[in-house]
Design a protein around this motif. Structure first.
Motif, PDB file in Angstrom:
ATOM      1  N   LYS A 681      -6.115 -12.656  13.295  1.00 15.12           N
ATOM      2  CA  LYS A 681      -6.017 -11.430  14.084  1.00 15.12           C
ATOM      3  C   LYS A 681      -7.100 -10.473  13.583  1.00 15.12           C
ATOM      4  N   LYS A 682      -7.677  -9.723  14.502  1.00 15.55           N
ATOM      5  CA  LYS A 682      -8.776  -8.829  14.134  1.00 15.55           C
ATOM      6  C   LYS A 682      -8.229  -7.585  13.427  1.00 15.55           C
ATOM      7  N   ASP A 683      -7.707  -7.833  12.246  1.00 15.17           N
ATOM      8  CA  ASP A 683      -7.163  -6.754  11.403  1.00 15.17           C
ATOM      9  C   ASP A 683      -8.024  -6.733  10.138  1.00 15.17           C
ATOM     10  N   LEU A 684      -9.122  -5.988  10.198  1.00 12.92           N
ATOM     11  CA  LEU A 684     -10.196  -6.162   9.219  1.00 12.92           C
ATOM     12  C   LEU A 684     -10.146  -5.180   8.065  1.00 12.92           C
ATOM     13  N   LYS A 685     -10.367  -5.719   6.876  1.00 17.96           N
ATOM     14  CA  LYS A 685     -10.568  -4.899   5.693  1.00 17.96           C
ATOM     15  C   LYS A 685     -12.079  -4.762   5.459  1.00 17.96           C
ATOM     16  N   LYS A 686     -12.421  -3.913   4.483  1.00 19.04           N
ATOM     17  CA  LYS A 686     -13.847  -3.702   4.236  1.00 19.04           C
ATOM     18  C   LYS A 686     -14.555  -4.988   3.827  1.00 19.04           C
ATOM     19  N   ILE A 687     -13.866  -5.843   3.085  1.00 17.16           N
ATOM     20  CA  ILE A 687     -14.511  -7.076   2.653  1.00 17.16           C
ATOM     21  C   ILE A 687     -14.803  -7.993   3.838  1.00 17.16           C
ATOM     22  N   ASP A 688     -13.937  -7.958   4.869  1.00 20.76           N
ATOM     23  CA  ASP A 688     -14.203  -8.717   6.098  1.00 20.76           C
ATOM     24  C   ASP A 688     -15.420  -8.151   6.815  1.00 20.76           C
ATOM     25  N   LYS A 689     -15.465  -6.825   6.870  1.00 17.29           N
ATOM     26  CA  LYS A 689     -16.594  -6.167   7.532  1.00 17.29           C
ATOM     27  C   LYS A 689     -17.904  -6.454   6.781  1.00 17.29           C
ATOM     28  N   TRP A 690     -17.758  -6.544   5.442  1.00 17.85           N
ATOM     29  CA  TRP A 690     -18.945  -6.887   4.638  1.00 17.85           C
ATOM     30  C   TRP A 690     -19.466  -8.270   5.011  1.00 17.85           C
ATOM     31  N   LEU A 691     -18.572  -9.269   5.118  1.00 21.01           N
ATOM     32  CA  LEU A 691     -19.010 -10.627   5.445  1.00 21.01           C
ATOM     33  C   LEU A 691     -19.590 -10.684   6.855  1.00 21.01           C
ATOM     34  N   LEU A 692     -18.963  -9.986   7.785  1.00 26.83           N
ATOM     35  CA  LEU A 692     -19.497  -9.949   9.151  1.00 26.83           C
ATOM     36  C   LEU A 692     -20.884  -9.308   9.184  1.00 26.83           C
ATOM     37  N   SER A 693     -21.063  -8.262   8.380  1.00 27.88           N
ATOM     38  CA  SER A 693     -22.365  -7.616   8.296  1.00 27.88           C
ATOM     39  C   SER A 693     -23.405  -8.579   7.722  1.00 27.88           C
ATOM     40  N   LYS A 694     -23.051  -9.252   6.645  1.00 27.40           N
ATOM     41  CA  LYS A 694     -23.979 -10.185   6.013  1.00 27.40           C
ATOM     42  C   LYS A 694     -24.315 -11.361   6.936  1.00 27.40           C
ATOM     43  N   PHE A 695     -23.317 -11.836   7.674  1.00 25.88           N
ATOM     44  CA  PHE A 695     -23.568 -12.959   8.573  1.00 25.88           C
ATOM     45  C   PHE A 695     -24.520 -12.563   9.699  1.00 25.88           C
ATOM     46  N   LYS A 738      -4.485 -12.640   7.954  1.00 25.96           N
ATOM     47  CA  LYS A 738      -4.855 -12.822   9.358  1.00 25.96           C
ATOM     48  C   LYS A 738      -6.267 -12.310   9.623  1.00 25.96           C
ATOM     49  N   GLY A 739      -6.605 -11.185   8.969  1.00 19.79           N
ATOM     50  CA  GLY A 739      -7.952 -10.645   9.149  1.00 19.79           C
ATOM     51  C   GLY A 739      -9.019 -11.576   8.601  1.00 19.79           C
ATOM     52  N   ALA A 740      -8.730 -12.230   7.459  1.00 20.27           N
ATOM     53  CA  ALA A 740      -9.672 -13.174   6.859  1.00 20.27           C
ATOM     54  C   ALA A 740      -9.826 -14.407   7.749  1.00 20.27           C
ATOM     55  N   LYS A 741      -8.700 -14.889   8.298  1.00 19.11           N
ATOM     56  CA  LYS A 741      -8.758 -16.056   9.179  1.00 19.11           C
ATOM     57  C   LYS A 741      -9.578 -15.757  10.429  1.00 19.11           C
ATOM     58  N   TRP A 742      -9.353 -14.573  11.012  1.00 23.80           N
ATOM     59  CA  TRP A 742     -10.117 -14.196  12.210  1.00 23.80           C
ATOM     60  C   TRP A 742     -11.607 -14.116  11.879  1.00 23.80           C
ATOM     61  N   THR A 743     -11.906 -13.540  10.733  1.00 24.48           N
ATOM     62  CA  THR A 743     -13.302 -13.382  10.317  1.00 24.48           C
ATOM     63  C   THR A 743     -13.978 -14.738  10.148  1.00 24.48           C
ATOM     64  N   LEU A 744     -13.347 -15.657   9.440  1.00 19.90           N
ATOM     65  CA  LEU A 744     -13.947 -16.965   9.176  1.00 19.90           C
ATOM     66  C   LEU A 744     -14.075 -17.790  10.451  1.00 19.90           C
ATOM     67  N   ASN A 745     -13.080 -17.717  11.325  1.00 16.45           N
ATOM     68  CA  ASN A 745     -13.146 -18.453  12.587  1.00 16.45           C
ATOM     69  C   ASN A 745     -14.267 -17.909  13.475  1.00 16.45           C
ATOM     70  N   THR A 746     -14.337 -16.589  13.554  1.00 22.34           N
ATOM     71  CA  THR A 746     -15.359 -15.945  14.398  1.00 22.34           C
ATOM     72  C   THR A 746     -16.764 -16.284  13.912  1.00 22.34           C
ATOM     73  N   ILE A 747     -16.958 -16.193  12.611  1.00 22.96           N
ATOM     74  CA  ILE A 747     -18.268 -16.515  12.045  1.00 22.96           C
ATOM     75  C   ILE A 747     -18.614 -17.986  12.255  1.00 22.96           C
ATOM     76  N   SER A 748     -17.655 -18.866  12.054  1.00 24.27           N
ATOM     77  CA  SER A 748     -17.916 -20.309  12.168  1.00 24.27           C
ATOM     78  C   SER A 748     -18.333 -20.705  13.574  1.00 24.27           C
ATOM     79  N   GLN A 749     -17.766 -20.024  14.589  1.00 25.03           N
ATOM     80  CA  GLN A 749     -18.158 -20.315  15.971  1.00 25.03           C
ATOM     81  C   GLN A 749     -19.661 -20.119  16.167  1.00 25.03           C
ATOM     82  N   LYS A 750     -20.193 -19.095  15.530  1.00 29.58           N
ATOM     83  CA  LYS A 750     -21.637 -18.827  15.646  1.00 29.58           C
ATOM     84  C   LYS A 750     -22.444 -19.592  14.604  1.00 29.58           C
ATOM     85  N   TRP A 751     -21.828 -19.878  13.473  1.00 25.10           N
ATOM     86  CA  TRP A 751     -22.562 -20.540  12.389  1.00 25.10           C
ATOM     87  C   TRP A 751     -23.030 -21.922  12.811  1.00 25.10           C
ATOM     88  N   ILE A 752     -22.177 -22.665  13.531  1.00 26.06           N
ATOM     89  CA  ILE A 752     -22.595 -24.005  13.944  1.00 26.06           C
ATOM     90  C   ILE A 752     -23.759 -23.930  14.933  1.00 26.06           C
TER      91      ILE A 752
END
Length: 939
Positions: A681-695, A738-752
């Motif tokens: 679920k898109k319930d993001l903490k700062k560390i999630d936002k950090w990874l999304l920014s870095k990606f 849930k926020g971490a799972k959403w973050t990793l799934n979202t990134i992986s869709q684009k990472w491949i």
């Protein structure tokens, strides 16, 4: 989807799927075109990993541009012109052991197939089929409908047209020229015809005549005729075998025995009078052609196999000569004849002093010589005292003096290889032969050079610095022997006794690709008028149709196809081909095509090494590409070749690194499978936002690097560097959130998608698990989502990482685990200093201190301000002003407090976070805190 990572199974599956959908067969469309091509291979043996790199890098670019929405053409063909396969088939007929061993044991040709290779075209057929299959297994996105061989009738018609047009432009002539030549095959040689010495050039030596007392000429060989005025002595090898000869029935010469046959092959009549040992000549004197007598001296270093084997000594301007004269019993005074800035006195003496060279055996002599020769040629002038040439720059004097010496009968020209050995593919050592009535392309034509210089100036060259290599090649190219008497290929249309050689029939084939798919279906004569209409928009379509029997509609379709794809966008080819093929093709384009059809870009490739040694198929020092695919998988091979070095750099195939690459892909497979199965679920903490920014920053950097063909950097940003960010993220948070799972799934869709051009099989297989309606190759390449790029959050997380690393360093030094860790953030006045520093154009501590001391709040702190200022300047070196602005805005205490539990678990210690001057600080550590570098005390 296949559950385990089984490269072979996955790769076979997707090669078939792509073939079924004809995914890489492209025709003109409404999309923008992107045409990338690469040097077509000579299929006379199996592909090795060096070849793999040549074709993998353009394929990565082709796949990337296709996912960006371009209609991408990536074609392939087979270059079989020349003599290599003829030489191979002859050696097989003769049962040559080395050749049979190479084909049976390295290339693994079945025993029953070897005898077929007595027919050279069977070699071509066998290996072109093998090449194609391996290229398919590597996942190359090639439109195979367009393949052809350079001995196909359609291609020969194209080359015939090309050469007639060149002759009309008056850039083909007939004359006498030195060529690389095989005495065994009795045929001139191109670079493709050589086993060794592909980079050897033919140097033009001047043999300057010094006459002995008994009437014999000592012809001193030199590449620098202008230095004749500085000759002090002549070098002869005392142990050398020399001969006295009658030359051309008019002069008596003394040359090395090895020079006799060379002179004969260069159109001289040579009669040997008698043998003479070098020592018999030492101590004699000879008449300088311009200035008095010079002695004949002992030169043990003289190479009898270079030109005449007789060398003139110019110790003022030749480091080797000056070093050697020190060993002579009689003192020789150098004669300075060139002035060059930066060298006062005797130039050779200065360069020896610079390199610390005291004798002729010093290994730095080559480098010293190269430096001095380069400086003298580029910025030297002949001294004023030299009649006629005084004040003339060396570049001009070299040509003028050489020309004058020849015209006055004081010198002859002789040609020699720049390096040895030079070996024909038949195994025979090549020679330089002067051929008469040889057809040549006149690359010395000044107007043609100018146009080609202009074309290079308008091109995108990767890397930029090869611009000078192209211009240098254009400048020095002269006549090029473009025909041979033996070999496969196209007969010269107006003189069918000659065959057009390989480097000359491979200059416009990029245009032929655009229509080649149509010509296989035609059994018609392809006339010059046909090619004029297609490529030059000249003539009448109906007349062309009547002459060729090809329907007007089909002719128009071909013309439109050419115009859609041409000019090509990029050509990939080996860097060492700038000196011939890559520059030749630019000359030919500018001669025949209008400016709007001139090539747009060239990207060059470095050489291949195997465990640090140069790859060589003939020496068996290669890894076959098929073997590499079998052992590691195509994706691993592609990923390694893309990431080991930038394309223009030499790569080094090292087994341990390739194995590591395969392990990385295995881990990636597991990671992506796991992350794509996550539902969050898109319930993001700062560390999630950090990874999304870095990606998203990784996407941005990857795209930037791929646009510049920097595949190594692109892989670093898209995989290796981002994987480090991912590892940090996993340390910093609970992946079950849930926020971490959403973050990793979202990134992986684009990472491949991001990784797809590099590792198309693995990513396509993972994508298929998502039950999408498209293939991954049909998807759009990721674009960075600027909404997610947050420099403040990145700076905050970087602060946490820096503090953690600083604590680790202290623990490593003290070798003690702390029970309590005190962290002290900097006072506001220090942030104010950082703010002032960030606004300063120059980081000069004196000027900054002067400005700070104008304010009471800093003046009263005295030396503390200076120390803090110096620490801040040291800390922010290399950080851009935008980042510094974010650093100033960070609430460091709040940021670190958010990571308190992480630090506590990381070090199994109690964490205290205070501002400087607050709380427990027994060692007064807080005073050393500066912005973005808190002070630490470990208890």
């Amino acid at each position: 989807m296949i559950d385990e990572y089984k490269p072979k199974e996955i790769e076979e599956k997707w090669v078939s799927r792509w073939d079924e959908k004809d995914i890489f067969e492209v025709d003109p469309s409404n999309e923008d075109s992107f045409y990338v091509n690469v040097a077509y291979p000579y299929p006379s043996g199996s592909m090795h990993v060096g070849h793999g790199r040549t074709y993998t890098l353009p394929d990565i670019v082709a796949r990337y541009k296709r996912m960006q929405g371009f209609n991408v053409l990536f074609p392939m063909a087979w270059h079989v012109t020349g003599t290599p396969v003829i030489g191979i088939s002859r050696r097989i007929r003769e049962r040559d052991e080395d050749t049979l061993d190479l084909y049976k044991n390295l290339y693994k040709v079945p025993e029953e197939k070897i005898s077929d290779f007595e027919n050279p075209l069977e070699i071509v057929k066998y290996f072109s089929n093998e090449y194609k299959e391996i290229m398919r297994r590597m996942g190359y996105s090639i439109d195979w409908r367009r393949q052809f061989k350079t001995v196909d009738d359609e291609y020969k018609s194209f080359i015939t047209w090309q050469f007639r047009r060149l002759k009309e432009k008056n850039v083909i002539g007939k004359g006498t020229h030195p060529v690389k030549y095989c005495p065994n095959d009795e045929n001139p040689l191109g670079d493709h015809d050589l086993l060794e010495g592909e980079e050897a050039e033919i140097n033009e030596f001047y043999l300057i005549k010094f006459e002995t007392e008994d009437g014999f000429v000592l012809p001193c060989a030199t590449l620098r005729p202008e230095t004749v005025f500085g000759v002090t002595n002549i070098w002869i090898k005392p142990t050398g075998d020399y001969v006295k000869i009658n030359l051309d029935e008019k002069e008596k010469w003394i040359v090395s025995k090895k020079a006799v046959n060379k002179l004969k092959e260069q159109n001289h009549v040579v009669d040997v009078i008698e043998d003479v040992k070098g020592r018999e000549l030492i101590g004699k004197s000879a008449q300088h052609p311009k200035t008095g007598e010079v002695p004949v001296s002992q030169g043990d270093f003289v190479d009898l196999d270079v030109a005449s084997g007789v060398v003139m000594s110019v110790p003022a301007h030749a480091p080797y000569d000056l070093a050697a004269t020190k060993d002579l019993e009689t003192e020789i005074e150098p004669k300075k004849i060139i002035e060059v800035s930066g060298y006062d006195g005797i130039p050779a003496k200065r360069i020896l002093e610079k390199y610390g060279i005291s004798d002729q055996n010093n290994e730095d002599l080559d480098e010293a010589t190269e430096e001095l020769y380069g400086d003298e040629f580029s910025k030297g002038e002949m001294v004023q005292e030299i009649d006629k040439y005084g004040g003339m720059n060396v570049r001009k004097a070299r040509d003028q003096v050489g020309k004058d010496l020849v015209n006055e009968g004081l010198a002859e020209k002789m040609y020699e290889f720049s390096e040895k050995p030079v070996v024909c593919r038949c195994g025979e050592e090549a020679i330089v032969k002067v051929l008469e009535n040889q057809w040549f392309i006149d690359y010395k034509n000044q107007e043609w050079k100018r146009k080609t210089h202009d074309a290079i100036d308008e091109m995108d060259l990767v890397p930029d610095e090869i611009d000078s290599d192209f211009h240098h090649t254009i400048d020095w190219l002269k006549e090029w022997a473009c025909t041979r008497k033996v070999g496969l290929g196209t007969n010269l249309p107006w003189d069918k006794d000659w065959i057009i050689e390989p480097l000359s029939d491979s200059t416009l084939y990029m245009a032929f690709y655009t229509i080649s798919k149509y010509l296989k279906k035609e059994d018609n004569e392809l006339t010059d008028e046909f090619f004029d209409y297609i490529f030059l928009d000249k003539g009448d379509k109906k007349e062309v149709s009547e002459k060729t029997g090809i329907a007007p509609r089909k002719i128009e379709e071909m013309k439109k196809e050419f115009e859609y794809w041409y000019p090509y966008d990029y050509r990939f080819s080996a860097k060492d081909l700038i000196s011939n093929h890559l520059t030749f093709q630019m000359f030919h384009h500018t001669a025949i095509f209008p400016q709007n059809k001139w090539p747009q870009g060239v990207s060059v490739l470095g050489m291949g090494l195997l465990e640090g040694e140069k790859m060589s198929s003939s020496k068996g020092n290669v890894i076959l590409l098929e073997d590499a695919i079998e052992e590691y998988g195509a994706d691993t091979v592609r990923f390694f070749l893309a990431s080991n070095a930038e394309p223009w750099q030499d790569f080094d195939w090292r087994e341990n690194q390739v194995k590591s690459t395969k392990n990385n892909l295995k881990n990636l497979w597991k990671m992506l499978k796991r992350y794509l199965e996550m539902e969050g679920k898109k319930d993001l903490k700062k560390i999630d936002k950090w990874l999304l920014s870095k990606f998203n920053r990784s996407i941005k950097n990857t795209v930037e690097k791929l646009e510049n063909h920097e595949t190594r950097s692109a892989v670093q940003h898209s995989f290796y560097l981002f994987k480090k960010k991912l590892n940090w993220y996993k340390k910093r948070t609970n992946l079950e959130r849930k926020g971490a799972k959403w973050t990793l799934n979202t990134i992986s869709q684009k990472w491949i998608k991001l990784l797809s051009p590099f590792i198309p099989f693995l990513t396509e297989e993972i994508w298929s698990k998502q039950e999408k309606d498209t293939l991954l190759i049909e998807e759009d390449y990721p674009e960075p989502d600027e909404e997610y790029i947050n420099e403040r959050i990145e700076a905050e997380e970087n602060l946490i990482k820096k503090v953690r690393n600083d604590i680790n360093e202290i623990i490593e030094v003290t070798e003690k685990d702390p029970e309590e860790i005190y962290i002290y953030t900097a006072s506001d006045w220090k942030k104010d200093i950082l703010n002032k520093v960030s606004k300063s154009e120059k980081m000069k501590i004196g000027e900054l201190m002067s400005d700070l001391m104008k304010e009471d709040k800093y003046r009263k702190r005295g030396d503390k301000v200076k120390d803090t200022l110096q620490d801040i300047i040291n800390e922010i070196q290399g950080i851009n002003k935008k980042e510094i602005k974010e650093i100033i805005e960070i609430n460091e205490k709040k940021t670190l407090s958010r990571a308190k539990n992480f630090l506590k678990n990381e070090f199994n210690a109690k964490i205290h976070i205070n501002e400087e001057g607050e709380g427990y600080d027994p060692k007064n550590k807080g005073k050393t805190a500066i912005p973005y570098k808190p002070a630490l005390y470990l208890n």
